[in-house]
Design an enzyme around this catalytic site. Structure first.
Site, PDB file in Angstrom:
ATOM      1  N   GLY A 120       0.825  -1.207   0.000  1.00 25.20           N
ATOM      2  CA  GLY A 120       0.000   0.000   0.000  1.00 25.20           C
ATOM      3  C   GLY A 120       0.856   1.253   0.000  1.00 25.20           C
ATOM      4  O   GLY A 120       0.623   2.190  -0.766  1.00 25.20           O
ATOM      5  N   ASP A 147       7.580   6.231   8.385  1.00 23.47           N
ATOM      6  CA  ASP A 147       7.045   5.664   9.618  1.00 23.47           C
ATOM      7  C   ASP A 147       5.767   6.437   9.887  1.00 23.47           C
ATOM      8  O   ASP A 147       5.775   7.674   9.928  1.00 23.47           O
ATOM      9  CB  ASP A 147       8.026   5.771  10.787  1.00 23.47           C
ATOM     10  N   PHE A 197      -6.120   1.347   2.818  1.00 20.39           N
ATOM     11  CA  PHE A 197      -5.647   0.281   3.699  1.00 20.39           C
ATOM     12  C   PHE A 197      -5.478   0.858   5.093  1.00 20.39           C
ATOM     13  O   PHE A 197      -5.770   2.022   5.331  1.00 20.39           O
ATOM     14  CB  PHE A 197      -4.331  -0.318   3.162  1.00 20.39           C
TER      15      PHE A 197
END
Length: 199
Positions: A11, A68, A154
């Site tokens: 994703g 992140d 997602f």
């Protein structure tokens, strides 16, 4: 120029490939090069992203980009934060997007304050020892819906309700989501930094 994405998340790869296309970079995953995932021992997105980018660059000899990202829920003091990917495992579920959503909705069942932010921190390095990493942060504030809605995206997209659209990220067309998401905002900032400092 080839850049290693310090992730194997399909994703993220699809989103970042589309967003970085204007620069003509070829984005490849670390998995395609046989690079193992880096440890993520830190408590902040930027520290983990930097560690992942340096790790991928060290193993590949190429510039690297790391993301992140996570969900920061106000009612939980900003958690799950950097532990977002493993959120479900705290409640006896296997790691995975669907289980993360299930666990979050269970934990928030009786919570009135549903404010939350999705945060993405992108870090790019030219080499493992790059003294001047590029750092871009994107943040979107919304509310956690009471049930998943939508079929796109997602992660927490099906429960991240964006007030200005009155829909979850999973209900929005991909182009609209990417233009307004935390990762989209971080990617636009990263594009500007790469143009200014790398090209």
């Amino acid at each position: 120029m080839k850049i290693v994405l310090a992730s194997n998340n399909r994703g993220k790869l699809a989103e970042l490939r589309a967003m970085l296309a204007p620069l003509g970079f070829e984005l490849i995953t670390q998995g395609e090069l046989g690079i193992p995932e880096a440890p993520e021992p830190y408590h902040t997105f930027v520290e983990n992203a930097l560690a992942k980018a340096r790790h991928a660059s060290a193993h590949s000899g190429l510039p690297a980009l790391a993301d992140d990202a996570g969900l920061c829920v106000d009612a939980f003091g900003g958690l799950p934060g950097v532990q977002t990917a493993f959120y479900a495992t705290r409640f006896g579920y296997e790691k995975g997007d669907d289980n993360n959503v299930r666990a979050l909705l269970e934990q928030m069942r009786d919570v009135d304050n549903r404010r939350a932010a999705l945060v993405s921190t992108l870090v790019a390095v030219r080499s493992e020892q790059d003294p001047e990493p590029l750092i871009a942060v994107g943040r979107v504030v919304g509310e956690i819906a009471r049930a998943p809605v939508g079929s796109h995206g997602f992660g927490f997209d099906p429960v991240m309700l964006i007030p200005e659209f009155g829909q979850t990220f999973a209900q929005l067309p991909v182009e609209v989501k990417n233009a307004n998401s935390h990762r989209g905002r971080a990617a636009r900032a990263m594009l500007a930094l790469m143009r200014e400092r790398w090209l």
